[in-house]
Enzyme design. Structure first.
Site, mmCIF file in Angstrom:
data_model
loop_
_atom_site.group_PDB
_atom_site.id
_atom_site.type_symbol
_atom_site.label_atom_id
_atom_site.label_comp_id
_atom_site.label_asym_id
_atom_site.label_seq_id
_atom_site.Cartn_x
_atom_site.Cartn_y
_atom_site.Cartn_z
ATOM 1 N N CYS A 93 -50.221 53.062 9.351
ATOM 2 C CA CYS A 93 -49.503 53.205 7.922
ATOM 3 C C CYS A 93 -48.037 53.720 8.193
ATOM 4 O O CYS A 93 -47.408 53.821 9.157
ATOM 5 C CB CYS A 93 -50.182 54.570 7.479
ATOM 6 S SG CYS A 93 -51.822 54.160 6.921
ATOM 7 N N ASN A 97 -49.908 59.206 8.531
ATOM 8 C CA ASN A 97 -49.844 58.012 9.539
ATOM 9 C C ASN A 97 -50.894 58.547 10.923
ATOM 10 O O ASN A 97 -50.353 59.601 11.543
ATOM 11 C CB ASN A 97 -48.666 57.671 9.892
ATOM 12 C CG ASN A 97 -48.707 56.583 10.935
ATOM 13 O OD1 ASN A 97 -49.660 55.746 11.150
ATOM 14 N ND2 ASN A 97 -47.814 56.269 11.734
ATOM 15 N N GLY A 98 -51.894 57.764 11.027
ATOM 16 C CA GLY A 98 -52.725 58.185 12.174
ATOM 17 C C GLY A 98 -54.214 58.219 11.968
ATOM 18 O O GLY A 98 -54.721 57.734 11.001
ATOM 19 N N TYR A 103 -46.013 45.814 19.497
ATOM 20 C CA TYR A 103 -46.151 44.988 18.352
ATOM 21 C C TYR A 103 -45.856 45.592 16.827
ATOM 22 O O TYR A 103 -45.314 45.085 16.034
ATOM 23 C CB TYR A 103 -47.796 44.457 18.420
ATOM 24 C CG TYR A 103 -48.117 43.766 17.280
ATOM 25 C CD1 TYR A 103 -47.871 42.660 16.789
ATOM 26 C CD2 TYR A 103 -49.266 44.541 16.150
ATOM 27 C CE1 TYR A 103 -48.444 41.962 15.679
ATOM 28 C CE2 TYR A 103 -49.622 43.876 15.233
ATOM 29 C CZ TYR A 103 -49.199 42.602 14.839
ATOM 30 O OH TYR A 103 -49.584 41.831 13.794
#
Length: 584
Positions: free
Chosen positions: A83, A183-184, A324
């Site tokens: 995210c 985020n996580g 990536y």
């Protein structure tokens, strides 16, 4: 942190204003905080402006005249972006800057987007399913005035891809209102949720982020900042979080620093937090530093406060950010992503050379590594695969079956580059191997004499528990096959991965600060539950399936669990599951 330490700190902060746990699962919510607590008539009824339109109903139709194919079923098998979060304090156009920053972070999540803005001590939220440009327009942003805002783009790593799970979440409890963007992934989510539910909490979503809001609301500490600290001390796993209240912006990063979070400043003094520096660049904020692992940063009218209130173990930053996830123009964990990927390609050219005529990349994530390979090998880099950027998640399948249909929609070979050539193809990773096999076939059908695959990461042998959606261990081809067996499976003339030792050597003195769990199976934070990724969960579009369809479910380890050859075997009802055992 010990309660005594929290009590000591509480004296240095003024009482916050506060918030009933209502999650913003509709497009627009407005949250009015209660009046000051010193007056008996402190409560004020909240006014909700709710859009009745459900974007999911536009996607699902009872009568579909044509069969549909989901691109994810036949195409990109990469680990999914987690995210992206952003927070802005002190700019009169905070929500619009959030909107732009989320555009820059769109690669980190394409399933949903949302912004919460604060105006006159009122938290207003707009969330929706789809890309940032699908969710927001001029009129929507006009509904989000104020100089304080947070935003989120989402790819689901826990919870289904439903509108109610789109962040930021906004909630109310008896002392005020709070918005959160995360985020996580929390490895003790199920344990925390079960305990909260036993104590009376009612959950509105299937996202692990909602646990954080409940922990804040049930904390016994009075200043809001200490409630955040108290809540975060109970979390295990990966979290880079931005919070917003009526007057504060708070950024928190977990003690291991798994996921990135940076701070910048605009020329007018506005403070910006974001997942990547590319978001700062777009809104013309100057990068200042990372939010340190275990750090809590608070921005309010008194300025910026930095509190390192959590223990500081050895950092374990996600290596895949450089391989990536992050954009090449970002600086992540203090390193240029572009330079990292270019060096990955150079290492491949040095350690796995092959006679070739041209070097091409699997766009877009393999491009920089391919440039590094070509430069080191002294072979020209060409654009041998053209990527279409206009393919949606769902499309109509032709009545006559076309082989490799999904891959062909996204990647088109350039015959003039490939025909009669010995081709090196550089990609960032191989996960299940299905896409790689189709790419090799496309290139050979375009006339290539030889196809040599070079992968700019070590083999992926284990699932991630820290905010990256990877397939089940059964689906990870490197967990099942040797390099030679993978080469035969994908049909290339040769295959080489970035050596694990070479990756660590490149990182130098920073090497111990990175997480390599997906390459080694050794997890820095061992989950309290065993995360079971079922075969096929990885390609679930989130619009179908059970409540557990995305994260595969969390199963508490029990006496029935036993170890066989490095794998954890156990029974769930009538269906047997196999996962890599975390305690290796």
């Amino acid at each position: 942190m010990a309660a005594s330490n929290l009590s000591t700190l509480s004296s240095s902060f003024s009482k916050p204003s506060s918030l009933p746990l209502n999650n913003s699962h509709n497009i627009t919510h407005t949250y009015f905080p209660p009046k000051t607590l010193t007056k008996p008539s402190f409560s004020r009824k909240s006014s909700l402006a709710v859009s009745s339109k459900n974007p999911i109903s536009d996607i699902l139709s009872a009568n579909k005249p044509y069969p549909e194919i989901h691109l994810d079923d036949d195409d990109d098998e990469k680990p999914r972006e987690e995210c992206g979060v952003v927070g802005i304090y002190g700019d009169p156009e905070a929500s619009r800057l959030c909107y732009l920053a989320l555009h820059a972070l769109q690669h980190r999540g394409q399933e949903g987007a949302g912004i919460v803005a604060v105006n006159d001590n009122v938290l207003q939220s707009i969330t929706g399913v789809g890309l940032v440009s699908d969710v927001f327009n001029e009129s929507k942003l006009d509904q989000l005035p104020g100089s304080l805002a947070i935003g989120h783009v989402r790819y689901s790593t826990a919870g289904q891809s439903m509108l109610k799970n789109v962040q930021p979440f906004v909630a109310g409890y008896r002392f005020g209102s709070v918005g959160v963007a995360h985020n996580g992934n929390l490895v003790n989510y199920r344990t925390l949720r079960a305990k909260l539910e036993e104590n009376g909490s009612i959950f509105n979503t299937s996202s692990d982020t909602e646990v954080v809001l409940h922990l804040i609301a049930t904390s016994k500490h009075r200043p809001f900042l200490l409630r955040i600290v108290d809540a975060c001390e109970k979390l295990e796993g990966a979290y880079s979080i931005v919070f917003v209240t009526e007057d504060k912006l708070v950024a928190v990063r977990d003690p291991f620093g798994f996921r990135p979070l940076v701070m910048g400043r605009r020329s007018n003094g506005a403070i910006v937090f974001a997942s990547e520096t590319c978001a700062l660049d777009l809104i013309e904020a100057t990068y200042e530093r990372e939010v340190n692992p275990g750090e809590v940063l608070v921005v309010d009218k008194n300025g910026l406060q930095s509190l390192c209130l959590m223990p500081h173990p050895q950092p374990k930053q996600c290596t895949f950010e450089h391989i990536y996830f992050a954009l090449p123009n970002s600086v992540v964990f203090g390193r240029s992503v572009y330079e990292s990927r270019r060096k990955f390609g150079e290492i491949l050219a040095t350690e796995s050379p092959v006679d070739c005529d041209v070097v091409i990349a699997v766009p877009d994530s393999g491009v920089v590594a391919a440039l590094g390979y070509a430069a080191k090998a002294g072979v020209p880099f060409q654009q041998g695969l053209i990527r279409s950027h206009y393919v949606g998640r769902t499309f109509i399948e032709p009545s006559q079956k076309i082989r490799d249909f999904g891959v062909k929609l996204k990647l088109s070979p350039v015959r003039a580059v490939l025909e009669g050539k010995r081709v090196v193809v550089v990609d960032d990773s191989i996960v299940r191997g299905t896409t790689s096999s189709k790419i090799v076939r496309l290139i050979k059908e375009a006339g290539a004499k030889e196809v040599h695959m070079r992968i700019a990461s070590p083999p992926i042998i284990a699932s991630c528990y820290y905010g990256v959606d990877t397939p089940s261990s059964e689906e990870l081809i490197s967990n099942r096959m040797s390099v030679e067996e993978i080469r035969e499976f994908i049909g290339s003339d040769s295959l080489a991965f970035l050596p694990f030792d070479s990756l660590k050597k490149l990182l130098g003195s920073d090497s111990p600060n990175f997480c390599y769990a997906c390459f080694s199976g050794n997890y820095p934070v061992e989950p309290r539950e065993l995360k079971v990724k079922r075969v096929g969960d990885f390609v679930d579009d989130g619009l179908n399936g059970s409540l557990e369809s995305i994260d595969g479910g969390w199963v508490k380890a029990s006496a029935l669990t036993h170890i066989v050859g490095g794998f954890c075997m156990f029974e769930l009802g009538m269906l047997r599951r196999t996962v890599v055992f975390e305690h290796m």
